[in-house]
Design a protein around this motif. Structure first.
Motif, PDB file in Angstrom:
ATOM      1  N   LYS A 170       0.822  -1.218   0.000  1.00  0.00           N
ATOM      2  CA  LYS A 170       0.000   0.000   0.000  1.00  0.00           C
ATOM      3  C   LYS A 170       0.853   1.264   0.000  1.00  0.00           C
ATOM      4  N   ILE A 171       1.891   1.273   0.814  1.00  0.00           N
ATOM      5  CA  ILE A 171       2.707   2.483   0.909  1.00  0.00           C
ATOM      6  C   ILE A 171       3.495   2.697  -0.381  1.00  0.00           C
ATOM      7  N   THR A 172       3.878   1.615  -1.066  1.00  0.00           N
ATOM      8  CA  THR A 172       4.538   1.754  -2.371  1.00  0.00           C
ATOM      9  C   THR A 172       3.593   2.407  -3.366  1.00  0.00           C
ATOM     10  N   GLY A 173       2.327   1.988  -3.332  1.00  0.00           N
ATOM     11  CA  GLY A 173       1.331   2.586  -4.216  1.00  0.00           C
ATOM     12  C   GLY A 173       1.148   4.069  -3.964  1.00  0.00           C
ATOM     13  N   VAL A 174       1.203   4.465  -2.682  1.00  0.00           N
ATOM     14  CA  VAL A 174       1.058   5.881  -2.339  1.00  0.00           C
ATOM     15  C   VAL A 174       2.197   6.701  -2.957  1.00  0.00           C
ATOM     16  N   HIS A 175       3.415   6.192  -2.881  1.00  0.00           N
ATOM     17  CA  HIS A 175       4.589   6.942  -3.345  1.00  0.00           C
ATOM     18  C   HIS A 175       4.740   6.938  -4.866  1.00  0.00           C
ATOM     19  N   LEU A 176       4.266   5.872  -5.526  1.00  0.00           N
ATOM     20  CA  LEU A 176       4.502   5.748  -6.970  1.00  0.00           C
ATOM     21  C   LEU A 176       3.228   5.827  -7.804  1.00  0.00           C
ATOM     22  N   ASN A 177       2.115   6.092  -7.157  1.00  0.00           N
ATOM     23  CA  ASN A 177       0.831   6.082  -7.874  1.00  0.00           C
ATOM     24  C   ASN A 177       0.788   7.072  -9.035  1.00  0.00           C
ATOM     25  N   MET A 178       1.391   8.247  -8.852  1.00  0.00           N
ATOM     26  CA  MET A 178       1.294   9.302  -9.860  1.00  0.00           C
ATOM     27  C   MET A 178       2.351   9.190 -10.960  1.00  0.00           C
ATOM     28  N   VAL A 179       3.335   8.307 -10.771  1.00  0.00           N
ATOM     29  CA  VAL A 179       4.429   8.261 -11.750  1.00  0.00           C
ATOM     30  C   VAL A 179       4.556   6.906 -12.443  1.00  0.00           C
ATOM     31  N   ALA A 180       3.809   5.918 -11.991  1.00  0.00           N
ATOM     32  CA  ALA A 180       3.858   4.605 -12.659  1.00  0.00           C
ATOM     33  C   ALA A 180       2.697   4.499 -13.636  1.00  0.00           C
ATOM     34  N   ARG A 181       2.937   3.861 -14.748  1.00  0.00           N
ATOM     35  CA  ARG A 181       1.864   3.646 -15.720  1.00  0.00           C
ATOM     36  C   ARG A 181       0.821   2.710 -15.122  1.00  0.00           C
ATOM     37  N   GLU A 182      -0.403   2.914 -15.502  1.00  0.00           N
ATOM     38  CA  GLU A 182      -1.515   2.167 -14.918  1.00  0.00           C
ATOM     39  C   GLU A 182      -1.295   0.657 -15.036  1.00  0.00           C
ATOM     40  N   GLU A 183      -0.806   0.216 -16.173  1.00  0.00           N
ATOM     41  CA  GLU A 183      -0.632  -1.229 -16.382  1.00  0.00           C
ATOM     42  C   GLU A 183       0.533  -1.808 -15.573  1.00  0.00           C
ATOM     43  N   ASP A 184       1.421  -0.933 -15.031  1.00  0.00           N
ATOM     44  CA  ASP A 184       2.579  -1.410 -14.272  1.00  0.00           C
ATOM     45  C   ASP A 184       2.394  -1.316 -12.752  1.00  0.00           C
ATOM     46  N   LYS A 185       1.378  -0.588 -12.308  1.00  0.00           N
ATOM     47  CA  LYS A 185       1.254  -0.270 -10.883  1.00  0.00           C
ATOM     48  C   LYS A 185       1.194  -1.509 -10.013  1.00  0.00           C
ATOM     49  N   GLU A 186       0.317  -2.441 -10.334  1.00  0.00           N
ATOM     50  CA  GLU A 186       0.146  -3.618  -9.480  1.00  0.00           C
ATOM     51  C   GLU A 186       1.425  -4.452  -9.410  1.00  0.00           C
ATOM     52  N   ALA A 187       2.061  -4.652 -10.558  1.00  0.00           N
ATOM     53  CA  ALA A 187       3.287  -5.453 -10.586  1.00  0.00           C
ATOM     54  C   ALA A 187       4.410  -4.787  -9.791  1.00  0.00           C
ATOM     55  N   ILE A 188       4.527  -3.461  -9.898  1.00  0.00           N
ATOM     56  CA  ILE A 188       5.573  -2.728  -9.170  1.00  0.00           C
ATOM     57  C   ILE A 188       5.333  -2.820  -7.665  1.00  0.00           C
ATOM     58  N   CYS A 189       4.093  -2.614  -7.250  1.00  0.00           N
ATOM     59  CA  CYS A 189       3.773  -2.677  -5.820  1.00  0.00           C
ATOM     60  C   CYS A 189       4.038  -4.068  -5.261  1.00  0.00           C
ATOM     61  N   ASN A 190       3.672  -5.089  -6.000  1.00  0.00           N
ATOM     62  CA  ASN A 190       3.923  -6.459  -5.552  1.00  0.00           C
ATOM     63  C   ASN A 190       5.410  -6.753  -5.462  1.00  0.00           C
ATOM     64  N   LEU A 191       6.163  -6.231  -6.431  1.00  0.00           N
ATOM     65  CA  LEU A 191       7.608  -6.444  -6.431  1.00  0.00           C
ATOM     66  C   LEU A 191       8.253  -5.836  -5.194  1.00  0.00           C
ATOM     67  N   VAL A 192       7.954  -4.568  -4.932  1.00  0.00           N
ATOM     68  CA  VAL A 192       8.551  -3.892  -3.778  1.00  0.00           C
ATOM     69  C   VAL A 192       8.137  -4.573  -2.480  1.00  0.00           C
ATOM     70  N   ALA A 193       6.871  -4.924  -2.374  1.00  0.00           N
ATOM     71  CA  ALA A 193       6.386  -5.555  -1.142  1.00  0.00           C
ATOM     72  C   ALA A 193       7.090  -6.881  -0.881  1.00  0.00           C
ATOM     73  N   SER A 194       7.350  -7.636  -1.922  1.00  0.00           N
ATOM     74  CA  SER A 194       7.974  -8.957  -1.753  1.00  0.00           C
ATOM     75  C   SER A 194       9.469  -8.870  -1.485  1.00  0.00           C
ATOM     76  N   ARG A 195      10.099  -7.750  -1.859  1.00  0.00           N
ATOM     77  CA  ARG A 195      11.563  -7.621  -1.731  1.00  0.00           C
ATOM     78  C   ARG A 195      11.988  -6.773  -0.528  1.00  0.00           C
ATOM     79  N   THR A 196      11.046  -6.309   0.289  1.00  0.00           N
ATOM     80  CA  THR A 196      11.394  -5.356   1.347  1.00  0.00           C
ATOM     81  C   THR A 196      11.036  -5.858   2.738  1.00  0.00           C
ATOM     82  N   HIS A 197      11.054  -7.162   2.953  1.00  0.00           N
ATOM     83  CA  HIS A 197      10.752  -7.709   4.282  1.00  0.00           C
ATOM     84  C   HIS A 197      11.739  -7.155   5.317  1.00  0.00           C
TER      85      HIS A 197
END
Length: 341
Positions: A271-298
């Motif tokens: 969720k917090i990744t989405g807040v920071h990158l929501n305005m600069v990521a393309r719509e089709e990339d948002k979900e994949a980017i958020c999932n990537l960051v969430a999985s790599r930042t434990h």
């Protein structure tokens, strides 16, 4: 030279109950009084200036007026202005950050544990009806970077009360010591209801610190007695680990309500990744980017995720692109891993 009359009142933010000024003319001590025109903060200037309020209340010449020359009139006005300016400059009252609970992501469980404090501070009728009382204090503990300070700012903003944030690092360096702490709580009581935030209290209250430290003893005393005169002052401390505090030196904190702010879980990081990158990521990339960051930042905190978002934007700009791509995020994650090695 004709004598002249000086008679005026002092209003907020000076907050004087009354103040006596001694003037000498031909070796004869005379006095006059600044009359009160304020609310319940008469003790504030007494603490800051060092004047005894009991002496302020002594009787002035008849009808509160004194006849003296124009030069002394000027000095009297300058004295009042000096005290006013000194009071304003030394005030510990600050505006909380412009953030609300709704803007905070991933801390819903923590907010739920402290939200009930708001109607009590506001004096809402429903809180009085059910006999709800202000906790002795709040200990909001957890690792650095988990958003403890931001959450307290949001609490003060939501409650709409006066806010007095101070760092224990500043307390440790403050030359005024216990006098500065005394002044802080006098002002907080004067502006009741209020919140006093003491960040990094571990710095002055950790185990092994000398119990005879006057600043620490004064802090403990003020916390214990801050609500005994009918005031509503909510003291919030933000240690990393409560067990590191010296229970002998901080007896007042034993009865604090304890709320833990842990590391963000995977869903919160998404969720917090989405807040920071929501305005600069393309719509089709948002979900994949958020999932990537969430999985790599434990094990990372909010500040770390914010850094990843900032670095991702920098990589995008270096390519001359206004949008962050998956490759930009991977490069940012790589930089974070390199810095940890």
């Amino acid at each position: 030279m004709d004598n002249q009359v000086l008679s005026f009142s002092v209003s907020r933010p000076l907050h004087l109950h009354s103040a006596r000024l001694l003037l000498t003319n031909n070796q004869i001590a005379r006095s006059f009084t600044f009359q009160r025109h304020c609310t319940n903060v008469e003790n504030l200037v007494e603490s800051i200036t060092g004047y005894d309020s009991r002496s302020w209340k002594q009787c002035a010449p008849k009808k509160g007026m004194l006849y003296f020359g124009p030069i002394k009139c000027v000095w009297a006005v300058l004295f009042a202005l000096f005290v006013t300016l000194k009071t304003i400059l030394q005030s510990k009252k600050k505006e909380p950050r412009n953030v609300s609970f709704d803007e905070l992501v991933g801390v819903d469980a923590t907010i739920k544990k402290i939200r009930h404090i708001i109607p009590i501070l506001q004096g809402k009728s429903e809180a009085k009806k059910f006999g709800a009382e202000l906790p002795d204090g709040l200990m909001l503990y957890g690792p650095q970077g988990t958003g403890k300070t931001t959450l307290v700012h949001a609490l003060a903003r939501e409650a709409g009360v006066s806010f007095f944030p101070i760092s224990a690092h500043d307390m440790a360096k403050d030359d005024t010591g216990s006098i500065g702490i005394d002044t802080l709580f006098i002002e907080a009581r004067a502006y009741s209801p209020s919140i006093v935030l003491i960040e990094d209290v571990d710095v002055i209250a950790r185990k092994g610190r000398c119990e005879s430290d006057p600043s620490l003893r004064q802090l403990d005393l003020e916390i214990e007695s801050c609500n005994k005169d009918g005031s509503m002052v909510m003291v919030i401390v933000t240690p990393i680990k409560p067990e590191t505090l010296d229970s002998a030196s901080m007896r007042s904190c034993r009865f604090f309500k304890k709320v833990h702010m842990g590391l963000p879980d995977e869903d919160s990081r998404r969720k917090i990744t989405g807040v920071h990158l929501n305005m600069v990521a393309r719509e089709e990339d948002k979900e994949a980017i958020c999932n990537l960051v969430a999985s790599r930042t434990h094990g990372l905190v909010w500040d770390d995720i914010k850094s990843i978002a900032v670095d991702s934007k920098i990589f995008a700009l270096s390519r001359g692109d206004d949008h962050v791509t998956m490759d930009d995020v991977l490069n940012a994650l790589g930089m974070l891993n390199d810095s940890d090695d």
